[in-house]
Design a protein around this motif. Structure first.
Motif, PDB file in Angstrom:
ATOM      1  N   MET A 134      17.322  27.510  64.204  1.00 40.57           N
ATOM      2  CA  MET A 134      18.466  27.934  63.953  1.00 40.57           C
ATOM      3  C   MET A 134      18.954  28.568  65.153  1.00 40.57           C
ATOM      4  O   MET A 134      20.029  29.028  65.889  1.00 40.57           O
ATOM      5  CB  MET A 134      18.946  28.239  62.550  1.00 40.57           C
ATOM      6  CG  MET A 134      19.860  27.866  61.850  1.00 40.57           C
ATOM      7  SD  MET A 134      19.827  28.755  60.345  1.00 40.57           S
ATOM      8  CE  MET A 134      20.121  27.553  59.495  1.00 40.57           C
ATOM      9  N   ILE A 135      17.561  29.394  65.477  1.00 37.48           N
ATOM     10  CA  ILE A 135      18.241  30.472  66.845  1.00 37.48           C
ATOM     11  C   ILE A 135      17.204  30.106  68.015  1.00 37.48           C
ATOM     12  O   ILE A 135      18.152  31.214  69.010  1.00 37.48           O
ATOM     13  CB  ILE A 135      16.954  31.686  66.679  1.00 37.48           C
ATOM     14  CG1 ILE A 135      15.473  31.747  66.170  1.00 37.48           C
ATOM     15  CG2 ILE A 135      17.424  32.676  64.795  1.00 37.48           C
ATOM     16  CD1 ILE A 135      14.448  32.436  66.533  1.00 37.48           C
ATOM     17  N   GLY A 136      17.180  28.891  67.592  1.00 34.40           N
ATOM     18  CA  GLY A 136      17.352  27.712  69.403  1.00 34.40           C
ATOM     19  C   GLY A 136      15.784  28.383  70.007  1.00 34.40           C
ATOM     20  O   GLY A 136      15.270  28.351  70.763  1.00 34.40           O
ATOM     21  N   SER A 137      14.301  28.188  69.129  1.00 31.39           N
ATOM     22  CA  SER A 137      13.109  28.585  69.510  1.00 31.39           C
ATOM     23  C   SER A 137      12.728  26.815  69.220  1.00 31.39           C
ATOM     24  O   SER A 137      11.511  27.290  69.369  1.00 31.39           O
ATOM     25  CB  SER A 137      12.410  29.252  68.118  1.00 31.39           C
ATOM     26  OG  SER A 137      12.735  30.348  68.914  1.00 31.39           O
ATOM     27  N   ILE A 138      13.444  26.233  68.672  1.00 35.05           N
ATOM     28  CA  ILE A 138      13.137  24.386  68.621  1.00 35.05           C
ATOM     29  C   ILE A 138      13.440  24.029  69.552  1.00 35.05           C
ATOM     30  O   ILE A 138      14.990  24.060  69.201  1.00 35.05           O
ATOM     31  CB  ILE A 138      12.484  24.554  67.428  1.00 35.05           C
ATOM     32  CG1 ILE A 138      11.758  25.208  66.702  1.00 35.05           C
ATOM     33  CG2 ILE A 138      12.357  22.622  67.474  1.00 35.05           C
ATOM     34  CD1 ILE A 138      11.770  24.310  65.208  1.00 35.05           C
ATOM     35  N   ASN A 139      13.170  23.249  70.344  1.00 32.74           N
ATOM     36  CA  ASN A 139      14.542  22.165  71.177  1.00 32.74           C
ATOM     37  C   ASN A 139      15.891  21.218  70.729  1.00 32.74           C
ATOM     38  O   ASN A 139      15.460  20.991  69.865  1.00 32.74           O
ATOM     39  CB  ASN A 139      13.694  21.425  72.195  1.00 32.74           C
ATOM     40  CG  ASN A 139      14.529  20.375  73.271  1.00 32.74           C
ATOM     41  OD1 ASN A 139      15.538  21.045  73.642  1.00 32.74           O
ATOM     42  ND2 ASN A 139      13.815  20.607  74.575  1.00 32.74           N
ATOM     43  N   ALA A 198      31.599  20.208  66.768  1.00 37.13           N
ATOM     44  CA  ALA A 198      31.971  21.420  65.836  1.00 37.13           C
ATOM     45  C   ALA A 198      30.975  21.738  65.046  1.00 37.13           C
ATOM     46  O   ALA A 198      30.229  23.046  64.894  1.00 37.13           O
ATOM     47  CB  ALA A 198      32.590  20.682  64.453  1.00 37.13           C
ATOM     48  N   SER A 199      29.526  21.303  65.137  1.00 37.65           N
ATOM     49  CA  SER A 199      28.397  21.528  64.565  1.00 37.65           C
ATOM     50  C   SER A 199      27.358  22.965  65.553  1.00 37.65           C
ATOM     51  O   SER A 199      27.275  23.895  65.782  1.00 37.65           O
ATOM     52  CB  SER A 199      27.560  21.232  64.387  1.00 37.65           C
ATOM     53  OG  SER A 199      27.559  19.927  63.218  1.00 37.65           O
ATOM     54  N   ARG A 200      27.883  22.127  67.023  1.00 33.89           N
ATOM     55  CA  ARG A 200      27.279  22.371  68.136  1.00 33.89           C
ATOM     56  C   ARG A 200      28.169  24.426  68.338  1.00 33.89           C
ATOM     57  O   ARG A 200      26.941  25.130  68.275  1.00 33.89           O
ATOM     58  CB  ARG A 200      27.618  22.323  69.495  1.00 33.89           C
ATOM     59  CG  ARG A 200      26.312  20.586  69.556  1.00 33.89           C
ATOM     60  CD  ARG A 200      26.160  20.378  70.902  1.00 33.89           C
ATOM     61  NE  ARG A 200      27.387  19.355  71.181  1.00 33.89           N
ATOM     62  CZ  ARG A 200      27.562  18.421  70.537  1.00 33.89           C
ATOM     63  NH1 ARG A 200      26.742  17.351  70.358  1.00 33.89           N
ATOM     64  NH2 ARG A 200      28.931  17.725  71.497  1.00 33.89           N
ATOM     65  N   LEU A 201      29.506  24.205  68.151  1.00 31.40           N
ATOM     66  CA  LEU A 201      30.650  25.340  68.219  1.00 31.40           C
ATOM     67  C   LEU A 201      29.872  25.918  67.761  1.00 31.40           C
ATOM     68  O   LEU A 201      29.490  27.197  67.774  1.00 31.40           O
ATOM     69  CB  LEU A 201      31.408  25.073  67.730  1.00 31.40           C
ATOM     70  CG  LEU A 201      32.213  25.952  67.533  1.00 31.40           C
ATOM     71  CD1 LEU A 201      33.036  26.792  69.373  1.00 31.40           C
ATOM     72  CD2 LEU A 201      33.787  25.225  66.936  1.00 31.40           C
ATOM     73  N   LEU A 202      29.282  25.521  66.107  1.00 30.24           N
ATOM     74  CA  LEU A 202      29.015  27.318  64.762  1.00 30.24           C
ATOM     75  C   LEU A 202      27.862  27.853  65.418  1.00 30.24           C
ATOM     76  O   LEU A 202      27.796  28.878  65.579  1.00 30.24           O
ATOM     77  CB  LEU A 202      28.998  26.167  63.903  1.00 30.24           C
ATOM     78  CG  LEU A 202      28.570  26.970  62.615  1.00 30.24           C
ATOM     79  CD1 LEU A 202      29.254  27.978  61.798  1.00 30.24           C
ATOM     80  CD2 LEU A 202      28.356  25.782  61.373  1.00 30.24           C
ATOM     81  N   MET A 203      26.589  26.684  65.792  1.00 27.89           N
ATOM     82  CA  MET A 203      25.615  26.781  66.307  1.00 27.89           C
ATOM     83  C   MET A 203      25.237  27.807  66.879  1.00 27.89           C
ATOM     84  O   MET A 203      24.734  29.073  67.525  1.00 27.89           O
ATOM     85  CB  MET A 203      24.539  26.434  66.591  1.00 27.89           C
ATOM     86  CG  MET A 203      24.432  25.022  65.487  1.00 27.89           C
ATOM     87  SD  MET A 203      24.107  25.327  63.966  1.00 27.89           S
ATOM     88  CE  MET A 203      22.160  26.872  63.802  1.00 27.89           C
ATOM     89  N   ASP A 204      26.281  27.726  68.585  1.00 29.28           N
ATOM     90  CA  ASP A 204      26.249  28.420  69.533  1.00 29.28           C
ATOM     91  C   ASP A 204      26.608  29.800  69.099  1.00 29.28           C
ATOM     92  O   ASP A 204      26.731  30.418  69.976  1.00 29.28           O
ATOM     93  CB  ASP A 204      27.666  28.051  70.915  1.00 29.28           C
ATOM     94  CG  ASP A 204      26.634  26.911  71.545  1.00 29.28           C
ATOM     95  OD1 ASP A 204      25.949  26.647  71.533  1.00 29.28           O
ATOM     96  OD2 ASP A 204      26.768  26.014  72.319  1.00 29.28           O
ATOM     97  N   ASP A 205      28.059  29.739  68.161  1.00 26.38           N
ATOM     98  CA  ASP A 205      28.535  31.288  67.893  1.00 26.38           C
ATOM     99  C   ASP A 205      27.573  31.929  67.230  1.00 26.38           C
ATOM    100  O   ASP A 205      27.731  33.380  67.324  1.00 26.38           O
ATOM    101  CB  ASP A 205      30.054  31.131  67.220  1.00 26.38           C
ATOM    102  CG  ASP A 205      31.438  30.606  67.694  1.00 26.38           C
ATOM    103  OD1 ASP A 205      31.624  30.603  69.085  1.00 26.38           O
ATOM    104  OD2 ASP A 205      32.440  29.749  67.310  1.00 26.38           O
ATOM    105  N   PHE A 206      27.333  31.381  66.275  1.00 28.79           N
ATOM    106  CA  PHE A 206      25.932  32.375  65.676  1.00 28.79           C
ATOM    107  C   PHE A 206      24.567  32.753  67.132  1.00 28.79           C
ATOM    108  O   PHE A 206      24.326  33.724  66.456  1.00 28.79           O
ATOM    109  CB  PHE A 206      25.140  31.484  64.681  1.00 28.79           C
ATOM    110  CG  PHE A 206      24.197  32.128  64.016  1.00 28.79           C
ATOM    111  CD1 PHE A 206      23.724  33.259  63.794  1.00 28.79           C
ATOM    112  CD2 PHE A 206      22.524  31.045  64.780  1.00 28.79           C
ATOM    113  CE1 PHE A 206      22.479  33.495  62.529  1.00 28.79           C
ATOM    114  CE2 PHE A 206      21.246  31.535  63.933  1.00 28.79           C
ATOM    115  CZ  PHE A 206      21.450  32.840  63.667  1.00 28.79           C
TER     116      PHE A 206
END
Length: 284
Positions: free
Chosen positions: A191-196, A260-268
């Motif tokens: 979720m925080i982007g530590s895994i590719n 939509a999923s990428r948008l949500l993850m980027d916003d988080f």
């Protein structure tokens, strides 16, 4: 989804850290303030035993303020020095030099008694990929002396950085442990982007995030996307609503769940959903 990511250079990095630890006075460990426990590598406790320890709650500006306070107390009770920082803006960085001197005062005193003056404290900077080590070093040193990147695993080799007459830093590549025993840890790191992202199912991740936000931070999704968070709604229905409201469509007007999923993850990840912490000390 099974979360694993352990590139070959990480095995090499761990061996290198084992060799270098005997040169070190202090281990500075960066963790992500949104997941302070999940973003700690248990290997580092073993590698850094008998060394002074400083934990930096990095990206503290993206995490829940009250949670930051709880995590600071949690780590202090375990005997660590702790500081909240935001490496990008420099918030909290001014206090670090004084904390390093305090953490290593016994070593400095031993040197003084032996007649060794002005030997700098040697600190190793460690942390998992994408936690912000290079940005921290650049900000702390005041110049771009370590590579930075928003992709996990940019730092591949070690480098010594002389900050001033009092401190030398050893930068190390980010290392994850080979296998997550608890898949919830892997999910939080994803979720925080530590895994590719390229090896993840981003739709599944977004649904997990929606479920967590509804429970822990109700109203967050409603405020950002003007969608309803009614209890009877499933996470997928909320994702569909986000896709409709934000125009995430493919040819023929069908909903583009991936977008939509990428948008949500980027916003988080960027803090647009507000200050959110994904785990609390009570769960530890």
């Amino acid at each position: 989804m099974n979360y694993q990511w352990y590139p070959g250079h990480m095995t090499k990095a761990r061996r290198m850290m084992q060799e270098d630890i005997k040169l070190i006075d202090l281990v500075i460990e960066l963790v992500d303030a949104r997941v302070p426990l999940s973003s700690r590598n248990p290997d580092i406790d073993e590698l850094g035993k008998n060394k002074s320890r400083l934990i930096l709650l990095n990206k503290a500006d993206l995490a829940d303020k009250s949670a930051n306070k709880k995590w600071t107390e949690f780590f202090q009770q375990k005997g660590y020095y702790v500081q909240e920082v935001d490496s990008r803006s420099g918030a909290g960085m001014k206090a670090i030099s004084a904390i390093i001197q305090e953490a290593c005062k016994e070593k400095i005193e031993r040197d003084r008694k032996r007649g060794i003056k002005n030997r700098p404290v040697r600190a190793m900077v460690v942390g998992i990929p994408n936690v912000g080590k290079s940005t921290f070093i650049n900000t702390y040193a005041g110049k771009a002396c370590a590579k930075t990147g928003n992709k996990p695993g940019v730092t591949k080799g070690k480098q010594w950085i002389r900050l001033n007459k009092n401190v030398e830093l050893l930068d190390t590549p980010g290392i994850l442990w080979p296998k997550f025993e608890d898949q919830a840890v892997g999910m939080r790191l994803a979720m925080i982007g530590s895994i590719n992202d390229e090896i993840l199912n981003i739709d599944e991740l977004a649904l997990e995030l929606i479920q967590y936000l509804r429970n822990a931070y109700p109203g967050t999704l409603e405020k950002r996307y003007q969608c309803e968070e009614a209890a009877e709604k499933e996470a997928l229905q909320i994702l569909e609503e986000v896709a409709k409201l934000r125009g995430c469509l493919i040819k023929g007007g069908e909903l583009d769940y991936g977008k939509a999923s990428r948008l949500l993850m980027d916003d988080f990840r960027s803090g647009k959903l507000g200050r959110i912490t994904l785990e609390m000390p009570e769960e530890a």
